[in-house]
Design an enzyme around this catalytic site. Structure first.
Site, short mmCIF file in Angstrom:
data_model
loop_
_atom_site.label_atom_id
_atom_site.label_comp_id
_atom_site.label_asym_id
_atom_site.label_seq_id
_atom_site.Cartn_x
_atom_site.Cartn_y
_atom_site.Cartn_z
CG ASP A 144 -4.51 -10.51 4.75
OD1 ASP A 144 -3.40 -10.12 4.34
OD2 ASP A 144 -4.86 -10.48 5.94
CB ALA A 204 -12.30 -8.42 2.40
CG ASN A 220 -0.30 0.04 2.53
OD1 ASN A 220 0.82 0.56 2.65
ND2 ASN A 220 -0.95 -0.46 3.55
O1 RIB Z 1 -4.09 -8.28 7.42
C1 RIB Z 1 -4.88 -8.50 8.54
C2 RIB Z 1 -4.19 -9.43 9.47
O2 RIB Z 1 -3.03 -8.78 9.97
C3 RIB Z 1 -5.00 -9.78 10.69
O3 RIB Z 1 -5.59 -11.05 10.53
C4 RIB Z 1 -4.01 -9.73 11.82
O4 RIB Z 1 -3.93 -10.93 12.50
C5 RIB Z 1 -2.69 -9.33 11.19
O5 RIB Z 1 -1.91 -10.42 10.94
#
Ligand code: RIB
Length: 309
Positions: free
Chosen positions: A256, A286, A188
Site C-alpha cells: 500500500d 513501511a 506481486n
Molecule cells: O495491504 C494490507 C491491508 O490488507 C491491511 O490493512 C488489511 O486490512 C488488508 O486490507
C-alpha cells in the site's frame, strides 16, 4: 509559478484491522499465545489513500463503510489525514469490513478479510464521482471491492485522461478487457500469475507473464518483488529497481505504501523510473514499524532513504 497540487482519486476498501503477533503461524487446530494486539484502520484502498495524502496529494476516497463503530474509525482517520470523503458512503445494510491479521516473529503476515460494506461499493458509486475523476491526475484502485467497480474506475480514468493504476490485490483472475483499461498494473509475483489465470505456484518466468500483460494492452507493469525490489516492464523492455536494506518489523501495508507513493509521484509529473524508486523506498520504510498507518512514510523519510543521508 506555484506547482499544482497532485490530485488522486482512490476507489477502494476500508476495513478495521485486528492484528496480533505470534512467534510463528499456527498449524491446523492449534491455539497459540500471541501479543501486541491492535485494532486500527486498514484496507488496501484506505491505506493507499492515506499514503498519497500524507505525501501532499489532494486525495478523494470513493468507498463504502458501515454505519457502525468500525466505520467510525475510518471516518476519524480521513479527518486526521485530510483525505477527501465527498464520495464516501456509510450504509446500514452491511457491517464495515474486517481483516484478521496474524504476524510472525519475522514480520510476515497472514490476512483473512470479510469485505462487508466494501462489497456494496458499486459502479454507480464510481459514476457519482465522475467529476472528481475528471479533475484527477491519477485514479488508483484495488480488488477488495467488486471487480465491476474497480473496472468502472479504470474505464472512467481512461475516458477522462487520468493515469489509471490497478493494484491487483487480493489476487484474482481479471479478464483481458478489464486489464486493457489499466495504464499501470502493480502485482506481486503470486498476484501476477493469478491475474492471468495461472496457478499461484506455477513455475513460469515472471518477465514472460509481464509481457503477456503488455500484449493485452496494459501500458506498464510494475512487478513488486519484496526483498528484490521492483521490475518495470513496458513494450520497450524491462528495468530492475533494487530495494533498500532495512530492519523488517511488519510487512503489512508495504504494498500500500508502494502504490500510494507511486500514485503521488506520477500525479506530480515525475517520470516512471524515479517514481518507482520513491515507491520502492516507501515500501521498504513501511516494513520498519509495527502497524500499517503508523508505518506509512512521510516525504522527508523517503528522500532520506533515497539519498542515504
Ligand atoms: O495491504 C494490507 C491491508 O490488507 C491491511 O490493512 C488489511 O486490512 C488488508 O486490507
Amino acid at each position: 509559478m506555484l506547482e499544482q497540487q497532485p490530485r488522486i482519486t482512490v476507489v477502494g476498501s476500508f476495513v478495521a484491522g485486528l492484528t496480533l503477533r505470534a512467534e510463528r503461524f499456527p498449524v491446523q487446530g492449534e491455539t497459540l499465545l500471541g501479543r501486541d494486539f491492535d485494532l486500527g484502520p486498514g484496507g488496501k484502498g484506505s491505506n493507499q489513500a492515506v499514503q498519497a495524502a500524507r505525501l501532499g496529494a489532494h486525495v478523494e476516497f470513493v468507498a463504502c463503510l458501515g454505519q457502525d463503530d468500525f466505520g467510525a474509525i475510518g471516518a476519524k482517520l480521513y479527518g486526521d489525514e485530510t483525505v477527501g470523503t465527498t464520495h464516501l458512503r456509510r450504509t446500514n445494510e452491511r457491517n464495515t469490513g474486517v481483516a484478521f491479521i496474524v504476524l510472525d516473529a519475522r514480520g510476515d503476515n497472514f490476512i483473512v478479510l470479510d469485505p462487508g460494506a466494501n462489497s456494496l461499493l458499486s459502479p454507480q458509486d464510481v459514476e457519482g464521482a465522475r467529476a472528481t475523476i475528471q479533475n484527477s491526475h491519477v485514479v488508483l484502485t484495488q480488488l477488495e471491492i467488486p471487480l465491476e467497480t474497480a473496472a468502472r474506475a479504470l474505464q472512467l480514468a481512461r475516458q477522462e485522461n487520468a493515469i489509471s493504476i490497478l493494484n491487483p490485490a487480493p489476487a484474482r483472475h481479471v479478464p483481458p478487457e478489464i486489464l486493457s483499461c489499466a495504464d499501470i498494473v502493480t502485482p506481486n509475483e503470486t498476484e501476477l500469475r493469478i491475474l492471468l489465470g495461472r496457478a499461484p505456484d506455477e513455475q513460469v518466468d515472471a518477465l514472460h507473464l509481464c509481457e503477456e500483460l503488455i500484449k493485452l494492452g496494459v501500458l506498464r507493469v510494475i512487478l513488486t518483488r519484496g526483498a528484490r525490489g521492483a521490475m518495470i516492464v513496458t513494450k520497450d523492455g524491462y528495468l530492475n529497481v533494487p530495494t533498500f536494506e532495512v530492519e523488517i518489523v511488519d510487512t503489512t501495508g508495504a504494498g500500500d505504501a508502494f502504490n500510494g507513493t507511486l500514485a503521488y509521484y506520477l500525479a506530480s509529473g515525475v517520470p516512471l523510473e524515479p517514481a518507482v524508486r520513491c515507491a520502492v523506498a516507501a515500501g521498504a520504510l513501511a516494513c520498519t514499524k509495527l502497524g500499517v498507518i503508523p508505518a506509512l512514510p512521510r516525504k522527508s523519510e523517503i528522500e532520506r532513504l533515497l539519498t542515504g543521508s
